[in-house]
Design a protein around this motif. Structure first.
Motif, PDB file in Angstrom:
ATOM      1  N   ALA A 132       0.829  -1.198   0.146  1.00  0.00           N
ATOM      2  CA  ALA A 132       0.030  -0.049   0.194  1.00  0.00           C
ATOM      3  C   ALA A 132       0.965   1.207  -0.049  1.00  0.00           C
ATOM      4  O   ALA A 132       0.201   2.559   0.130  1.00  0.00           O
ATOM      5  CB  ALA A 132      -0.879  -0.109   1.259  1.00  0.00           C
ATOM      6  N   GLN A 190      -6.283  -0.570   3.496  1.00  0.00           N
ATOM      7  CA  GLN A 190      -7.247  -0.752   2.374  1.00  0.00           C
ATOM      8  C   GLN A 190      -7.476   0.703   2.039  1.00  0.00           C
ATOM      9  O   GLN A 190      -7.566   1.031   0.943  1.00  0.00           O
ATOM     10  CB  GLN A 190      -8.445  -1.248   2.777  1.00  0.00           C
ATOM     11  N   GLN A 191      -7.439   1.735   2.935  1.00  0.00           N
ATOM     12  CA  GLN A 191      -7.601   3.114   2.468  1.00  0.00           C
ATOM     13  C   GLN A 191      -6.482   3.770   1.911  1.00  0.00           C
ATOM     14  O   GLN A 191      -6.692   4.462   0.951  1.00  0.00           O
ATOM     15  CB  GLN A 191      -8.015   3.786   3.656  1.00  0.00           C
ATOM     16  N   MET A 193      -4.585   1.795  -0.302  1.00  0.00           N
ATOM     17  CA  MET A 193      -4.182   1.246  -1.678  1.00  0.00           C
ATOM     18  C   MET A 193      -4.458   1.875  -2.883  1.00  0.00           C
ATOM     19  O   MET A 193      -3.834   1.732  -3.752  1.00  0.00           O
ATOM     20  CB  MET A 193      -5.363  -0.032  -1.730  1.00  0.00           C
ATOM     21  N   GLY A 201     -10.910  -0.190  -2.408  1.00  0.00           N
ATOM     22  CA  GLY A 201     -11.421  -1.464  -1.619  1.00  0.00           C
ATOM     23  C   GLY A 201     -10.417  -2.569  -1.738  1.00  0.00           C
ATOM     24  O   GLY A 201     -10.332  -3.642  -0.922  1.00  0.00           O
ATOM     25  N   TYR A 202      -9.375  -2.781  -2.486  1.00  0.00           N
ATOM     26  CA  TYR A 202      -8.369  -3.692  -2.543  1.00  0.00           C
ATOM     27  C   TYR A 202      -7.612  -3.927  -1.589  1.00  0.00           C
ATOM     28  O   TYR A 202      -7.282  -2.899  -0.991  1.00  0.00           O
ATOM     29  CB  TYR A 202      -7.516  -3.407  -3.924  1.00  0.00           C
ATOM     30  N   LEU A 203      -7.459  -5.191  -1.032  1.00  0.00           N
ATOM     31  CA  LEU A 203      -6.617  -5.249  -0.012  1.00  0.00           C
ATOM     32  C   LEU A 203      -5.682  -6.778  -0.018  1.00  0.00           C
ATOM     33  O   LEU A 203      -6.303  -7.847  -0.237  1.00  0.00           O
ATOM     34  CB  LEU A 203      -7.319  -5.324   1.321  1.00  0.00           C
ATOM     35  N   SER A 204      -4.554  -6.503   0.027  1.00  0.00           N
ATOM     36  CA  SER A 204      -3.662  -7.860  -0.003  1.00  0.00           C
ATOM     37  C   SER A 204      -2.186  -7.419   0.065  1.00  0.00           C
ATOM     38  O   SER A 204      -2.022  -6.246   0.373  1.00  0.00           O
ATOM     39  CB  SER A 204      -3.678  -8.608  -1.280  1.00  0.00           C
ATOM     40  N   VAL A 249     -14.357  -4.682   5.772  1.00  0.00           N
ATOM     41  CA  VAL A 249     -13.275  -4.577   5.083  1.00  0.00           C
ATOM     42  C   VAL A 249     -13.536  -5.671   3.937  1.00  0.00           C
ATOM     43  O   VAL A 249     -13.366  -5.078   2.605  1.00  0.00           O
ATOM     44  CB  VAL A 249     -12.031  -5.057   5.987  1.00  0.00           C
ATOM     45  N   SER A 253     -13.622  -4.996  -0.165  1.00  0.00           N
ATOM     46  CA  SER A 253     -12.731  -5.710  -1.300  1.00  0.00           C
ATOM     47  C   SER A 253     -13.736  -6.075  -2.403  1.00  0.00           C
ATOM     48  O   SER A 253     -13.366  -6.283  -3.427  1.00  0.00           O
ATOM     49  CB  SER A 253     -12.051  -6.974  -0.305  1.00  0.00           C
TER      50      SER A 253
END
Length: 259
Positions: A132, A190-191, A193, A201-204, A249, A253
């Motif tokens: 991120a 997430q915020q 990204m 919304g992407y999170l990884s 969260v 995503s």
């Protein structure tokens, strides 16, 4: 009488087997006691049989996973909005209703507790923050979580599930507090990204490009598996610990996945 060594060669359309047999006489039994070692070169038929076994094992594992998930969902939980339309005749005990007594299982659980509390949360979050564009001074994890391993990030999901289950089993607030803090950090990540060009919304712990490689049928290591583990951990935190952000969260995503 010295031990005799015999060499046998077997062949067929499916395989060639080379067996080396060391025979030592057993006078008290009246026959030879053999120690057998086999060296097998597997042919097409045996390879096909091996692949079939793998498929059977995979089917069994998938079926078991579905049964476990079904058992979990039939438990009365007010946070589950979609209830079963089929009358439930039996359901598993709630973890809060079961307590282990002294013995090996309790010993194992206590070791698990010590292990979970000893894990450095910042190390679990390190590659999420790096992806991120957020600062991180934590020492990266190794193994499957190493920065150059494409499976990175899945262990955090497992960790959240473990803490949620341990909290539900024991009521020990330390596990909820530690996991809640990780969920809060995931929300911040997430915020952040979109600042790196990722969809909102992407999170990884790896870039979205991994999913593009799946679509293009290029080599990549299980991004959907990893995302599933992260979401499963968040879902456990919502269902078992009542953490509302842990539901928000993955909802965010899911919006990223529909873009």
């Amino acid at each position: 009488m010295p031990a005799r060594r015999r060499r046998y060669d077997f062949s067929s359309r499916s395989a060639a087997l080379l067996r080396r047999v060391s025979c030592a006489p057993r006078k008290d039994k009246g026959f030879h006691d053999c120690c057998l070692r086999e060296y097998v070169t597997v042919g097409p038929a045996l390879r096909k049989e091996k692949e079939m076994r793998r498929i059977i094992v995979l089917v069994v594992l998938v079926a078991a996973a579905h049964m476990i998930a079904a058992d979990f969902l039939v438990q009365e939980n007010s946070r589950i909005k979609v209830q079963s339309k089929v009358p439930i005749k039996a359901s598993p005990f709630d973890l809060q209703d079961v307590r282990l007594l002294d013995g090996p299982f309790l010993d194992a659980m206590l070791r698990d507790q010590k292990y979970l509390l000893g894990i450095d949360s910042d190390r679990l979050l390190h590659m999420f923050r790096v992806t991120a564009g957020l600062p991180s001074s934590a020492r990266p994890l190794g193994g499957w979580e190493a920065p150059d391993v494409e499976l990175r990030g899945h262990s955090l999901g497992h960790f959240l599930s473990a803490c949620a289950l341990m909290y539900s089993s024991t009521g020990d607030e330390r596990f909820k507090t530690k996991a809640d803090a990780i969920v809060a950090e995931l929300g911040k990540i997430q915020q952040a990204m979109p600042s790196r060009g990722f969809h909102p919304g992407y999170l990884s712990a790896f870039p979205e490009e991994f999913f593009d490689r799946v679509d293009a049928r290029r080599r990549v290591w299980a991004p959907y598996y990893t995302i599933h583990k992260i979401m499963a951990g968040l879902l456990d935190m919502y269902l078992l610990c009542g953490n509302r952000q842990a539901l928000d969260v993955p909802i965010g995503s899911s919006s990223a996945s529909t873009v």
